[in-house]
Design a protein around this motif. Structure first.
Motif, short mmCIF file in Angstrom:
data_model
loop_
_atom_site.label_atom_id
_atom_site.label_comp_id
_atom_site.label_asym_id
_atom_site.label_seq_id
_atom_site.Cartn_x
_atom_site.Cartn_y
_atom_site.Cartn_z
N GLU A 81 15.58 14.56 -3.68
CA GLU A 81 16.97 14.16 -3.86
C GLU A 81 17.79 14.57 -2.63
N GLY A 82 18.51 13.62 -2.07
CA GLY A 82 19.35 13.89 -0.91
C GLY A 82 18.64 13.83 0.41
N TYR A 83 17.34 13.52 0.39
CA TYR A 83 16.57 13.49 1.64
C TYR A 83 17.02 12.33 2.53
N VAL A 84 17.23 12.65 3.81
CA VAL A 84 17.57 11.62 4.79
C VAL A 84 16.59 11.74 5.95
N GLU A 85 15.88 10.67 6.22
CA GLU A 85 14.91 10.68 7.31
C GLU A 85 15.67 10.57 8.63
N ALA A 95 9.43 9.12 -11.45
CA ALA A 95 9.08 9.92 -10.27
C ALA A 95 9.94 11.18 -10.27
N ASP A 96 9.56 12.14 -11.09
CA ASP A 96 10.42 13.30 -11.34
C ASP A 96 10.13 14.49 -10.44
N LYS A 97 9.19 14.33 -9.51
CA LYS A 97 8.84 15.44 -8.63
C LYS A 97 8.61 14.91 -7.22
N PRO A 98 9.28 15.51 -6.22
CA PRO A 98 9.06 15.05 -4.85
C PRO A 98 7.61 15.28 -4.43
N GLY A 99 7.11 14.41 -3.60
CA GLY A 99 5.75 14.56 -3.11
C GLY A 99 5.19 13.23 -2.66
N GLU A 113 0.81 -1.21 0.00
CA GLU A 113 0.00 0.00 0.00
C GLU A 113 0.85 1.27 0.00
N ILE A 114 2.06 1.19 0.51
CA ILE A 114 2.95 2.35 0.55
C ILE A 114 4.23 2.00 -0.19
N VAL A 115 4.55 2.80 -1.18
CA VAL A 115 5.74 2.58 -2.00
C VAL A 115 6.62 3.82 -1.88
N GLU A 116 7.82 3.65 -1.34
CA GLU A 116 8.74 4.77 -1.16
C GLU A 116 9.86 4.69 -2.20
N VAL A 117 10.07 5.78 -2.93
CA VAL A 117 11.11 5.85 -3.95
C VAL A 117 11.82 7.19 -3.82
N ASN A 118 12.87 7.35 -4.62
CA ASN A 118 13.63 8.59 -4.62
C ASN A 118 13.32 9.42 -5.85
N GLU A 119 13.46 10.70 -5.72
CA GLU A 119 13.25 11.59 -6.85
C GLU A 119 14.15 11.15 -8.02
N GLY A 120 13.54 11.02 -9.21
CA GLY A 120 14.28 10.60 -10.39
C GLY A 120 14.21 9.12 -10.68
#
Length: 765
Positions: free
Chosen positions: A645-649, A615-619, A565-572
């Motif tokens: 890009e570069g996000y670290v939780e 996935a070219d836009k964060p959100g 149900e939740i898919v986490e990816v990186n920008e780009g």
């Protein structure tokens, strides 16, 4: 349980009230009063009765009509004239996911012409596969006039499987028509061009422009056209029009008519008369008579010229080998239609008044005797029209196209200028009846009227204009298909059906019982190939895999959730959602769309399809089911989390809960679940006490219900384990999920029970 009973009671009360109101409405107004109020005659009521199909009823015939500029095929029933489906072929269509999933994108991309993507099509002439001249209902072909292409549709699932591009033509119209055992699909050129889509100046039109007819080899086992075993035959630069394949005595031959035998090229911008003037000066055009069976032997012997890697039998070879002959035909013809026994070929000319009936026996006798009246400018032998004719019959203004009746010697021909259908006897050469239609009829179709054994009963007039027939909807009017009863001596117009799709040109009709489409796919099917999809997964196998910046999400869809149900990816990242519909119940289709992305999948039971995005836009983007699949359809959603890009939780944080649950909440949910199970058990007992195994539809429903109950068992186990650990929050939620599976199982079970009740199930002994 009281709540469940209240819901059932409320539903029953509404149903009872509806029945009472219906009964009162019927008793309050007599049939005569309805007729008077609506201004209906007894003839109107009789026509309505002939087309009326009661609720749940089925039609006797299915019509496949071209969709013109829509690039689609329209499917509707006869006699009800109810539209059942649009089949997308050359044009993307989101409801069916065509052109939006990666599998169908590949089909559309294969239709690129000279490297250019073409996003529409001008569909004209559908044809159904035949066995011994009988329609068999397995595959359907459709041509695209605007770009010389042919689409192949599987009637096992009504989906487009293949698009082939003609490598030598720049346009086509005389397709698609099949030989009696579907060995070949015939596609003839329309406007002359340099073969291979090359260049030559119009001043060299007569010398370098050509027409052609292509014989596409159909591989029945593969359900595909095989371009490597297909060939074409070069023809003069006349504008070829429609075709038909011989049968019976004319088996092995095909017939293609033409217009603009004058070979005029226009030039109104330089003061020359328009194209239409120069192309309608002659009294006749040419009917091409082609021995395709012998042409196939010539092709196999290698006597061809390769143009764009496609084998072409050139005209000189065709003449030398005795493959092609010409006969004069009425001016500006449109249809060429072979009789069920293959002896007669009927042609009408739009600028003529007669229907010309050619005898194949006479044509063959002239060929065998070498009895020709000369040759055309390219050396093709011309058979005398007088020696080839059986009859010429005055029909009316603008005869176009002919269909055959179940009664021997009886045919129906469209009269474009007169806006009429004429019924006539082509053996004796006499007109039997005429009926006016609305307006300017082009093609017409009788039930299986192209086969060796036409069914008669109904005829459909495909009209170019509607004018005043329907409520006005702006300057662009719908087309009009009119249903005509041909079961008696006199034709009777029964029904007008507006067609708001495109300009339908031609249609073909088949007995409905010859079609045996799937109601579900084998689990994990790629519907565009018919084989197993390599990305298909079953419940419990779902996963997310990353390879560099490429993420694959192996997902399942089932009432009423996607997993994961939740898919986490990186920008780009490039993200592929490979989704399998895990349902077994008929008509339990799911959709899949991602907010703001150009994605919509149609996932029928058992089907696997792929949505590919960048996935070219964060959100955080919601994805959801686009088909209203269950009571919790709106809850069938999830999130695509695109991290910048570069996000670290900083730290893994728990998802905030909207509501806290206690032991009392858990106990209340468990009580409801146990009471619901009692309802399920009673339904199961009813089904198993009857002969449900004799009903494949119910067997599939039972299998689906068992799947839901298996999921319910897993959810119950999790709920009880969490309760033992006194995690009342998650225990209550998993108990709620158990109940959701129970509700879905109950829904399926009640559908199965209703089906058994309505279809005469009996108690098992």
């Amino acid at each position: 349980m009281k709540n469940i009973r209240k819901r059932f009671a409320a539903t029953a009360s509404v149903a009872t009230l509806g029945l009472a109101m219906t009964a009162n409405a019927v008793s309050a107004e007599s049939l005569e009063e309805v007729m008077e109020r609506r201004g209906l005659s007894q003839q109107d009521l009789l026509a309505a009765a002939k087309t009326y199909t009661p609720t749940g009823g089925r039609d006797e015939f299915i019509v496949f009509s071209s969709g013109g500029q829509s690039g689609q095929i329209m499917v509707y029933g006869v006699p009800s004239m109810r539209i059942l489906k649009y089949v997308s072929v050359f044009t993307p269509e989101p409801w069916q996911g065509y052109g939006f999933d990666e599998e169908s994108k590949a089909i559309l991309e294969s239709g690129a012409v000279d490297g250019r993507e073409v996003h529409w099509g001008d569909t004209h002439h559908p044809a159904i596969t035949e066995t011994a001249g009988e329609m068999d209902g397995e595959y359907l072909f459709i041509n695209d006039k605007s770009a010389p292409r042919v689409g192949v549709v599987s009637l096992h699932d009504f989906e487009t499987q293949q698009i082939v591009v003609n490598p030598i033509l720049q346009s086509e119209h005389g397709g698609t028509f099949v030989t009696p055992n579907s060995e070949y699909v015939i596609e003839a050129a329309q406007y002359p061009g340099v073969l291979g889509r090359g260049f030559a100046p119009l001043s060299e039109f007569n010398e370098k422009f050509r027409g052609a007819v292509t014989y596409w080899k159909f591989d029945r086992e593969a359900g595909r056209i095989d371009p490597s075993k297909s060939f074409s035959l070069e023809l003069p630069p006349y504008s070829q029009d429609l075709s038909d394949a011989g049968k019976g005595v004319s088996m092995g031959w095909s017939f293609t008519n033409s217009f603009c035998a004058e070979r005029y090229v226009g030039g109104i911008e330089s003061g020359r008369p328009p194209f239409e003037a120069g192309c309608s000066q002659g009294d006749t055009d040419f009917l091409h008579v082609i021995n395709w069976e012998k042409a196939a032997e010539v092709y196999e012997s290698g006597k061809v010229t390769m143009i764009n890697d496609h084998p072409v039998i050139m005209m000189d070879t065709a003449i030398e080998e005795g493959l092609v002959y010409l006969i004069a035909e009425p001016k500006s013809p449109h249809g060429v239609d072979v009789s069920p026994d293959g002896e007669y070929i009927i042609v009408g000319g739009k600028l003529d008044t007669q229907g010309s009936v050619y005898s194949f026996s006479k044509i063959k006798a002239a060929i065998d005797a070498g009895d020709f009246e000369g040759t055309d400018p390219y050396g093709i032998p011309i058979i005398s029209m007088e020696k080839a004719l059986h009859k010429q019959v005055p029909l009316g203004l603008g005869p176009l196209h002919t269909q055959y009746d179940s009664t021997p010697c009886v045919v129906y021909t469209s009269l474009y200028v007169d806006s009429q259908v004429v019924k006539w006897d082509y053996c004796e050469g006499k007109v039997l009846d005429k009926v006016s239609i609305h307006y300017n009829i082009g093609h017409l179709v009788a039930m299986e009227g192209e086969s060796v054994s036409p069914d008669g009963k109904y005829l459909i007039s495909l009209n170019k204009l509607a004018i005043d027939r329907f409520n006005p909807v702006g300057p662009l009017h719908p087309q009009n298909h009119q249903l005509i009863d041909i079961s008696g001596d006199k034709m009777e117009l029964l029904y007008d059906m507006p067609v708001p799709l495109g300009e339908p040109h031609y249609a073909t009709a088949i007995a409905a019982d010859k079609l045996q489409p799937l109601v579900r796919y084998r689990y994990g099917t790629n519907s565009r190939t018919g084989g197993k999809h390599p990305g298909a997964v079953r419940p419990g196998q779902e996963r997310i895999e990353r390879d560099g910046d490429h993420v694959k999400v192996y997902m399942t869809a089932i009432r009423s959730h996607f997993t994961p149900e939740i898919v986490e990816v990186n920008e780009g990242d490039t993200v592929e959602f490979i989704i399998t519909n895990s349902e077994r119940a008929e008509d339990e289709t799911h959709g899949f769309a991602v907010s703001t992305y150009d994605v919509n999948l149609s996932l029928e039971p058992g089907k696997t399809a792929t949505a590919k995005i960048v996935a070219d836009k964060p959100g955080v983007f919601s994805f959801y089911c686009t088909e209203f699949c269950s009571a919790l359809h709106l809850e069938m959603t999830g999130f695509l989390v695109v991290k910048p890009e570069g996000y670290v939780e900083e730290a893994a944080a728990e998802v905030s809960e909207g509501q806290a649950y206690t032991k009392d909440d858990f106990d209340k949910q468990m009580t409801t679940n146990l009471e619901t199970q009692a309802v399920i058990d009673s339904v199961v007992a009813y089904i198993t006490s009857h002969n449900y195994q004799d009903f494949p539809e119910v067997v599939a429903l039972v299998e689906d219900a068992v799947d839901q109950l298996n999921f319910a068992t897993e959810a119950r186990t999790k709920a009880e384990e969490l309760a033992a650990a006194e995690d009342w929050q998650n225990a209550t939620l998993w108990a709620g999920q158990w109940w959701q599976y129970q509700v879905k199982a109950a829904d399926i079970g009640l559908r199965a029970k209703t089906y058994l009740d309505e279809n005469g199930a009996v108690k098992a002994e």
